[in-house]
Design a protein around this motif. Structure first.
Motif, mmCIF file in Angstrom:
data_model
loop_
_atom_site.group_PDB
_atom_site.id
_atom_site.type_symbol
_atom_site.label_atom_id
_atom_site.label_comp_id
_atom_site.label_asym_id
_atom_site.label_seq_id
_atom_site.Cartn_x
_atom_site.Cartn_y
_atom_site.Cartn_z
ATOM 1 N N ASP A 1 -123.414 -100.554 37.581
ATOM 2 C CA ASP A 1 -123.582 -101.751 38.399
ATOM 3 C C ASP A 1 -122.273 -102.219 39.047
ATOM 4 O O ASP A 1 -122.233 -103.280 39.664
ATOM 5 N N GLY A 2 -121.200 -101.435 38.890
ATOM 6 C CA GLY A 2 -119.922 -101.777 39.496
ATOM 7 C C GLY A 2 -119.132 -102.833 38.749
ATOM 8 O O GLY A 2 -118.096 -103.289 39.223
ATOM 9 N N SER A 3 -119.573 -103.217 37.567
ATOM 10 C CA SER A 3 -118.915 -104.286 36.811
ATOM 11 C C SER A 3 -117.688 -103.804 36.037
ATOM 12 O O SER A 3 -116.920 -104.621 35.541
ATOM 13 N N TRP B 1 -130.926 -96.369 30.600
ATOM 14 C CA TRP B 1 -129.993 -97.222 29.875
ATOM 15 C C TRP B 1 -130.694 -97.879 28.699
ATOM 16 O O TRP B 1 -131.811 -98.365 28.828
ATOM 17 N N ARG B 2 -130.020 -97.927 27.590
ATOM 18 C CA ARG B 2 -130.511 -98.671 26.432
ATOM 19 C C ARG B 2 -129.919 -100.080 26.452
ATOM 20 O O ARG B 2 -130.601 -101.054 26.136
ATOM 21 N N VAL B 3 -128.632 -100.177 26.826
ATOM 22 C CA VAL B 3 -127.944 -101.464 26.928
ATOM 23 C C VAL B 3 -126.762 -101.282 27.883
ATOM 24 O O VAL B 3 -126.199 -100.197 27.982
ATOM 25 N N THR B 4 -126.414 -102.327 28.619
ATOM 26 C CA THR B 4 -125.282 -102.280 29.551
ATOM 27 C C THR B 4 -124.421 -103.521 29.371
ATOM 28 O O THR B 4 -124.740 -104.407 28.580
#
Length: 112
Positions: free
Chosen positions: A12-14, A27-30
């Motif tokens: 997400d570019g974060s 994805w499981r978690v981000t």
């Protein structure tokens, strides 16, 4: 599948990290820092194999964690859990830098 999950940079570019589930390609978690993502990955690998939740008789936790030496140069680590995968037991070992690795039972010994 011993390591079903992978730590990746979030898409997400974060600039944060996430845990990718290789069994379902999602994805499981981000949005975690690297240490949090590694910890989450280690916990998820303990709980799940390629088919879903691990059977309870294939998991053994070690409380408190036990100091062990690993075959690779007999480096010291801390064992906190076991899983049985493919008929073989693997120990979840955290090295002095906090990195978690699954090591075959035959490559571990109690630390002196």
């Amino acid at each position: 599948m011993l390591e079903r999950f992978t730590v990746r940079i979030s898409d997400d570019g974060s600039g944060t990290f996430g845990v990718w589930d290789n069994a379902v390609n999602s994805w499981r978690v981000t949005n975690l820092d690297l240490a949090g993502a590694e910890e989450t990955k280690a916990d998820l690998d303990l709980q799940f194999d390629a088919h879903g939740p691990r059977p309870p008789d294939n998991i053994r936790t070690v409380d408190p964690p036990q100091a062990v030496d690993c075959l690779v140069a007999w480096e010291r680590g801390e064992l906190d859990a076991w899983i049985r995968d493919g008929g073989q037991w693997f120990g979840r070992v955290r090295d002095r830098n906090g990195h978690v690795t699954w090591i075959p039972q035959s490559d571990l010994r109690p630390a002196n």
